[in-house]
Each structure stands twice: as structure tokens, then as C-alpha cells.
Scaffold this motif. Sequence first.
Motif, PDB file in Angstrom:
ATOM      1  N   ASP A   1       0.818  -1.212   0.000  1.00 16.17           N
ATOM      2  CA  ASP A   1       0.000   0.000   0.000  1.00 16.17           C
ATOM      3  C   ASP A   1       0.853   1.264   0.000  1.00 16.17           C
ATOM      4  O   ASP A   1       0.324   2.374  -0.098  1.00 16.17           O
ATOM      5  CB  ASP A   1      -0.919   0.032   1.239  1.00 16.17           C
ATOM      6  CG  ASP A   1      -2.026  -0.988   1.152  1.00 16.17           C
ATOM      7  OD1 ASP A   1      -2.403  -1.340   0.020  1.00 16.17           O
ATOM      8  OD2 ASP A   1      -2.508  -1.441   2.204  1.00 16.17           O
TER       9      ASP A   1
ATOM     10  N   LYS B   1      -6.873   3.257   4.215  1.00 19.40           N
ATOM     11  CA  LYS B   1      -5.534   2.812   4.630  1.00 19.40           C
ATOM     12  C   LYS B   1      -5.353   2.976   6.131  1.00 19.40           C
ATOM     13  O   LYS B   1      -4.675   2.180   6.781  1.00 19.40           O
ATOM     14  CB  LYS B   1      -4.461   3.651   3.914  1.00 19.40           C
ATOM     15  CG  LYS B   1      -4.413   3.518   2.419  1.00 19.40           C
ATOM     16  CD  LYS B   1      -3.303   4.414   1.881  1.00 19.40           C
ATOM     17  CE  LYS B   1      -3.273   4.414   0.370  1.00 19.40           C
ATOM     18  NZ  LYS B   1      -2.193   5.292  -0.150  1.00 19.40           N
ATOM     19  N   HIS B   2      -5.923   4.054   6.646  1.00 18.33           N
ATOM     20  CA  HIS B   2      -5.778   4.387   8.070  1.00 18.33           C
ATOM     21  C   HIS B   2      -7.139   4.804   8.599  1.00 18.33           C
ATOM     22  O   HIS B   2      -7.878   5.541   7.943  1.00 18.33           O
ATOM     23  CB  HIS B   2      -4.774   5.533   8.231  1.00 18.33           C
ATOM     24  CG  HIS B   2      -4.751   6.125   9.609  1.00 18.33           C
ATOM     25  ND1 HIS B   2      -4.069   5.554  10.656  1.00 18.33           N
ATOM     26  CD2 HIS B   2      -5.351   7.239  10.116  1.00 18.33           C
ATOM     27  CE1 HIS B   2      -4.241   6.289  11.736  1.00 18.33           C
ATOM     28  NE2 HIS B   2      -5.014   7.316  11.438  1.00 18.33           N
TER      29      HIS B   2
ATOM     30  N   GLU C   1      -7.160  -2.253  12.798  1.00 15.96           N
ATOM     31  CA  GLU C   1      -6.038  -3.069  12.343  1.00 15.96           C
ATOM     32  C   GLU C   1      -6.455  -3.952  11.170  1.00 15.96           C
ATOM     33  O   GLU C   1      -7.632  -4.021  10.792  1.00 15.96           O
ATOM     34  CB  GLU C   1      -5.499  -3.907  13.501  1.00 15.96           C
ATOM     35  CG  GLU C   1      -4.898  -3.062  14.624  1.00 15.96           C
ATOM     36  CD  GLU C   1      -3.949  -3.842  15.518  1.00 15.96           C
ATOM     37  OE1 GLU C   1      -3.910  -5.081  15.419  1.00 15.96           O
ATOM     38  OE2 GLU C   1      -3.243  -3.192  16.322  1.00 15.96           O
ATOM     39  N   GLU C   2      -5.456  -4.654  10.599  1.00 21.53           N
ATOM     40  CA  GLU C   2      -5.721  -5.554   9.475  1.00 21.53           C
ATOM     41  C   GLU C   2      -6.731  -6.619   9.882  1.00 21.53           C
ATOM     42  O   GLU C   2      -6.806  -7.015  11.036  1.00 21.53           O
ATOM     43  CB  GLU C   2      -4.420  -6.232   9.013  1.00 21.53           C
ATOM     44  CG  GLU C   2      -3.400  -5.276   8.419  1.00 21.53           C
ATOM     45  CD  GLU C   2      -3.914  -4.520   7.205  1.00 21.53           C
ATOM     46  OE1 GLU C   2      -4.708  -5.090   6.427  1.00 21.53           O
ATOM     47  OE2 GLU C   2      -3.526  -3.348   7.030  1.00 21.53           O
ATOM     48  N   GLY C   3      -7.510  -7.093   8.899  1.00 21.54           N
ATOM     49  CA  GLY C   3      -8.562  -8.055   9.186  1.00 21.54           C
ATOM     50  C   GLY C   3      -9.908  -7.377   9.334  1.00 21.54           C
ATOM     51  O   GLY C   3     -10.910  -8.036   9.612  1.00 21.54           O
ATOM     52  N   SER C   4      -9.938  -6.055   9.125  1.00 21.91           N
ATOM     53  CA  SER C   4     -11.167  -5.278   9.260  1.00 21.91           C
ATOM     54  C   SER C   4     -11.746  -4.947   7.890  1.00 21.91           C
ATOM     55  O   SER C   4     -11.006  -4.656   6.946  1.00 21.91           O
ATOM     56  CB  SER C   4     -10.885  -3.973  10.010  1.00 21.91           C
ATOM     57  OG  SER C   4     -10.310  -4.216  11.274  1.00 21.91           O
TER      58      SER C   4
ATOM     59  N   LYS D   1     -10.689  -1.681   6.160  1.00 23.37           N
ATOM     60  CA  LYS D   1      -9.418  -1.587   5.439  1.00 23.37           C
ATOM     61  C   LYS D   1      -9.590  -1.732   3.926  1.00 23.37           C
ATOM     62  O   LYS D   1      -8.668  -1.426   3.178  1.00 23.37           O
ATOM     63  CB  LYS D   1      -8.445  -2.660   5.964  1.00 23.37           C
ATOM     64  CG  LYS D   1      -7.850  -2.346   7.324  1.00 23.37           C
ATOM     65  CD  LYS D   1      -6.870  -1.191   7.236  1.00 23.37           C
ATOM     66  CE  LYS D   1      -6.077  -1.000   8.497  1.00 23.37           C
ATOM     67  NZ  LYS D   1      -5.080   0.069   8.380  1.00 23.37           N
ATOM     68  N   GLU D   2     -10.774  -2.199   3.479  1.00 19.42           N
ATOM     69  CA  GLU D   2     -11.014  -2.275   2.038  1.00 19.42           C
ATOM     70  C   GLU D   2     -11.104  -0.874   1.432  1.00 19.42           C
ATOM     71  O   GLU D   2     -10.860  -0.682   0.248  1.00 19.42           O
ATOM     72  CB  GLU D   2     -12.317  -3.036   1.772  1.00 19.42           C
ATOM     73  CG  GLU D   2     -12.278  -4.501   2.184  1.00 19.42           C
ATOM     74  CD  GLU D   2     -13.632  -5.172   2.030  1.00 19.42           C
ATOM     75  OE1 GLU D   2     -14.524  -4.566   1.383  1.00 19.42           O
ATOM     76  OE2 GLU D   2     -13.793  -6.282   2.551  1.00 19.42           O
TER      77      GLU D   2
END
Length: 289
Positions: free
Chosen positions: A96, A235-236, A225-228, A231-232
Motif C-alpha cells: 500500500d 488505509k488508516h 487493524e488488518e482483518g477489518s 481496510k477495504e
Amino acid sequence: MAGVCRAEIDTEVKCAPHKFYEMMKYGLHHLPTIWPEGYTDAQILEGTTEKVTVKARTTKQDDDNMTIVLAADEGSDLHAHYKHFTATVKISPKGDGSLVTWIVEFEKHHHEVPDPHLYLALFSTLTEKVDGHVHKDAICKCEIETEVKCNAHKFYECIKYSLHHLPTIFPEAYTDCKLLEGDGKSQGSLRQWKYLLPGSTEEMTVRARTTKQDDKNMAIALCVEEGSSIKEHYKHFTAIVQVIPKGNGSVVKWTVEFEKHGDEIPDPHAYLELCDKLNEKVDAHLHKK
């Protein structure tokens, strides 16, 4: 050119490649603003208090390969040690973010002159400073405030200690919660919720870590965090809740800090609406106790 040596350094950054490249292409004259500790009207190398002046000409600008070449001109202090000194910066996509590679090509006046490791260190730190500057500009904020009847301290305690009870407090939106790390009561705790946004029937997942817990100012920060599912699109994504006393009740303020993957992604108004409804549900839950 005989006697020309080469050294390089790579630095990974969060910034998108084209944004970083455009900053290097158009914003080099802003370095004293971006990094005043390193660039004044001259260049200050880390590990030394000696001011070094450099005049550099852009000799190559390759937009397709996101590469810029800067050659030190006569009148630069560099020429006291080096007959030839060129710095090339190349930005490549990586995940990313980006990989920023600085390549220094140099020819010494004599073998006692050290290799330009200080300059590579300077370029690496510069890369981090530019990334922070660009990344900061990319972070957007939106917020919402809700007045509640509940005492501020009591509301804050519920948010601090009872986020895992959201499926009980607000079952229409939160269908499940798991504590993945920590004790669920202190900074560093990681939770996972399944939830529905207002007006949606799609169940989504979010993993958020408590990255800040300020009891004095009654503020808590939750970083996704990742896995959410979030996040698609972002980025933040960080949600900060602060409870402020007001009369016999409180004002509950949610601030969302976010960076989109693309300009077509909408601002997270649906999440603010969810936070607003959550405030009302928590208030009602505490008020009936």
C-alpha cells in the motif's frame, strides 16, 4: 567515468508512490519547512554541526519510472571532497506504500576521503520526514458530538471497561464481540466486533486496538487493524472518543481520522452516524441503571 563509486539505501514509506514522487518533483524547495532540523538555508548532516552548502541541478526527471537525478554543481562544499557527486532518487510501489531508493554516485579527490555514508543517512531520514509530511496531509478528520444525560465520569467508565458489552447495549448494530489481546480494560487491548452500519444489512468485521487511554481528559483512541472490513476502503482509520462534562450531563465527541485508498471512497459519515447512535444507546443503558 573511471573512479566513480556507487552507494545506495532503501527506505520503506507509507505514502503512495505517485504522491511521494510529486513531492520530490515539485516540493524540494520546501525542505526547510518539512525538515527544519536538517535543512536551513544549507544542509546539516546528522552527527555533525557543520553547515554544508550544496547547489544541485536536476539533470534527469523520468515520470514513467518516478526517478529524479540531482547533480552537485560547482560552488558546493561537496566538491572539496568529491570530484563528482550525483544523487538519484527512485520511487517504486510496494504494497500500500512505496520503496524509496537513493543512489549516490561519487568520485573522491583522494582515497582518504570517506564514503558518503552521512549523506545516505541524511537521505534516509529525509525520506521519513517527507513521508510523514505527505502522510499527515493525507489524513482527514471528521467528527460528531452528542449531548447525553449521563455523568461524564460514568459514561467514560462504560466506554473504557464495557466495549465488549456492545452486543448487549446496542444489539441492532453490534452482533458479536471478542477480546483478542489484553484484558479489555487497558491500553493495548485488541477487540473484534461484528456490526451493521445504519441502513445496511451487510455484516462487517472490525478489529480495533486501544492505542490511547487518557483518564485525565477522558479520551480513548481505537485504531483499526488488518482483518477489518474498513481496510477495504481506508488505509488508516482511528476513532477517538472524548467525554466532556456539561451541566449535569456530558458531551460525547467522536473524531474519526482516516486516509482513503482512493478519491472515489466516501467520507465515513455512516460511521459517525453509528457513533452518534451508540452514544444514545450507552446513555440510555446507563440512565436506566
